[in-house]
Scaffold this active site. Sequence first.
Site, PDB file in Angstrom:
ATOM      1  N   LYS A  86     -20.662  16.661  -6.756  1.00 23.79           N
ATOM      2  CA  LYS A  86     -19.263  16.784  -6.326  1.00 23.79           C
ATOM      3  C   LYS A  86     -18.444  17.669  -7.255  1.00 23.79           C
ATOM      4  O   LYS A  86     -18.822  17.942  -8.394  1.00 23.79           O
ATOM      5  CB  LYS A  86     -18.652  15.393  -6.179  1.00 23.79           C
ATOM      6  CG  LYS A  86     -19.301  14.644  -5.008  1.00 23.79           C
ATOM      7  CD  LYS A  86     -18.346  13.878  -4.168  1.00 23.79           C
ATOM      8  CE  LYS A  86     -19.034  13.457  -2.872  1.00 23.79           C
ATOM      9  NZ  LYS A  86     -18.771  12.078  -2.512  1.00 23.79           N
ATOM     10  N   ARG A 101     -25.732   7.411  -3.730  1.00 27.05           N
ATOM     11  CA  ARG A 101     -25.979   8.406  -2.671  1.00 27.05           C
ATOM     12  C   ARG A 101     -26.191   9.751  -3.368  1.00 27.05           C
ATOM     13  O   ARG A 101     -25.265  10.280  -3.955  1.00 27.05           O
ATOM     14  CB  ARG A 101     -24.775   8.445  -1.734  1.00 27.05           C
ATOM     15  CG  ARG A 101     -24.909   9.381  -0.559  1.00 27.05           C
ATOM     16  CD  ARG A 101     -23.655   9.338   0.302  1.00 27.05           C
ATOM     17  NE  ARG A 101     -23.775  10.194   1.453  1.00 27.05           N
ATOM     18  CZ  ARG A 101     -23.545  11.505   1.446  1.00 27.05           C
ATOM     19  NH1 ARG A 101     -23.189  12.107   0.328  1.00 27.05           N
ATOM     20  NH2 ARG A 101     -23.669  12.209   2.557  1.00 27.05           N
TER      21      ARG A 101
HETATM   22  N1  HH2 Z   1     -19.811  11.891   0.303  1.00 29.55           N
HETATM   23  C1  HH2 Z   1     -20.046  12.827   1.252  1.00 29.55           C
HETATM   24  C2  HH2 Z   1     -20.413  12.434   2.551  1.00 29.55           C
HETATM   25  N2  HH2 Z   1     -20.571  11.127   2.861  1.00 29.55           N
HETATM   26  N3  HH2 Z   1     -20.510   8.845   2.234  1.00 29.55           N
HETATM   27  C3  HH2 Z   1     -20.275   7.903   1.310  1.00 29.55           C
HETATM   28  N4  HH2 Z   1     -20.402   6.597   1.613  1.00 29.55           N
HETATM   29  N5  HH2 Z   1     -19.902   8.234   0.027  1.00 29.55           N
HETATM   30  C4  HH2 Z   1     -19.724   9.517  -0.359  1.00 29.55           C
HETATM   31  O1  HH2 Z   1     -19.356   9.763  -1.524  1.00 29.55           O
HETATM   32  C5  HH2 Z   1     -19.952  10.555   0.615  1.00 29.55           C
HETATM   33  C6  HH2 Z   1     -20.353  10.172   1.927  1.00 29.55           C
HETATM   34  C7  HH2 Z   1     -19.904  14.254   0.914  1.00 29.55           C
HETATM   35  O2  HH2 Z   1     -21.090  14.817   0.454  1.00 29.55           O
HETATM   36  P1  HH2 Z   1     -22.140  15.634   1.339  1.00 29.55           P
HETATM   37  O3  HH2 Z   1     -22.666  14.813   2.465  1.00 29.55           O
HETATM   38  O4  HH2 Z   1     -23.162  16.205   0.458  1.00 29.55           O
HETATM   39  O5  HH2 Z   1     -21.301  16.871   1.896  1.00 29.55           O
HETATM   40  P2  HH2 Z   1     -20.621  17.196   3.292  1.00 29.55           P
HETATM   41  O6  HH2 Z   1     -19.574  16.175   3.580  1.00 29.55           O
HETATM   42  O7  HH2 Z   1     -20.057  18.583   3.071  1.00 29.55           O
HETATM   43  O8  HH2 Z   1     -21.691  17.176   4.359  1.00 29.55           O
END
Ligand code: HH2
Length: 277
Positions: free
Chosen positions: A216, A251
């Site tokens: 992040k 995660r």
């Molecule tokens: N962060 C992201 C997406 N989903 N769900 C939970 N429970 N907690 C988190 O911190 C969280 C989440 C964002 O990360 P990522 O999926 O890698 O990116 P994107 O939203 O751009 O797909």
Amino acid sequence: MNREQLLREIPTIMGVLNVTPDSFSDGGRYLDTNAAIEAGFAMSRAGAAIVDVGGESTRPGAQDVPAEEELFRVLPVVEALAKRGITVSIDTRKAAVADAALKAGARIVNDVSGFRDPEMRRVAAEHDASIIIMHMQGTPQTMQVNPHYEDVVSEVLEFLVEQAEQCMAAGIARERIWIDPGIGFGKTLDHNLTLLRHLPKFVATGYPVLLGASRKSFIAHLTGEGDPTKRLPGSVAAALWGARCGVKALRVHDVEETLQALLIWQALDGGARLQPV
Ligand code: HH2
């Protein structure tokens, strides 16, 4: 002390599988269905107990994706992983997507909008799914414009506990409810650091806590590393901090590397957990 004993002590690892063209760190990588399925299998082999499948990026400024497109991306992946016996969580803000994914074999609903939608609560209850309630201020389009809190820890905590109660009122069992402070979702660097420092307070609610800090932007703000794929060291440091605070799940994008770090930390630290301050 051996690997099996250590595995029982460390947090569960949830692997991130984004079937999207635009996720902030792995966008486009797994847009092809077969590549996504293979990546899910690989995460499971590397030690992820859960694979979190998402078909919509929620990075700051991301555009909403219609439900049909989200389903087209995620359903074959959810189905293939679930058929192999992998525990799948569906990362979605849409009840229709959660419903179809649960029918296709997913067991957990991960909603970054925190189960504000009553239909989302109904669907999860109907399927007896486990749920992850995450905190976000605003929406992905607006959340980083000017995030503001009087007291970030108590406001995020209060939201999560209230939503958990709403979910229980909708028929979701308490033991199926996880909470997540939502690092990076409508938060400045200061807000993120304050929430991370106070993770033991979230643990003290009694709900299992999931932490998503992997790659992040707070890591970029502190280190200057602009490329999300190069944030593994910072991500691992945050994961170990989370483990020390008593979170039950992490995660992460880099399953194998995080697991290795956790096993060594657990062997040395013996599992001492920080208390709320
Ligand atoms: N962060 C992201 C997406 N989903 N769900 C939970 N429970 N907690 C988190 O911190 C969280 C989440 C964002 O990360 P990522 O999926 O890698 O990116 P994107 O939203 O751009 O797909």
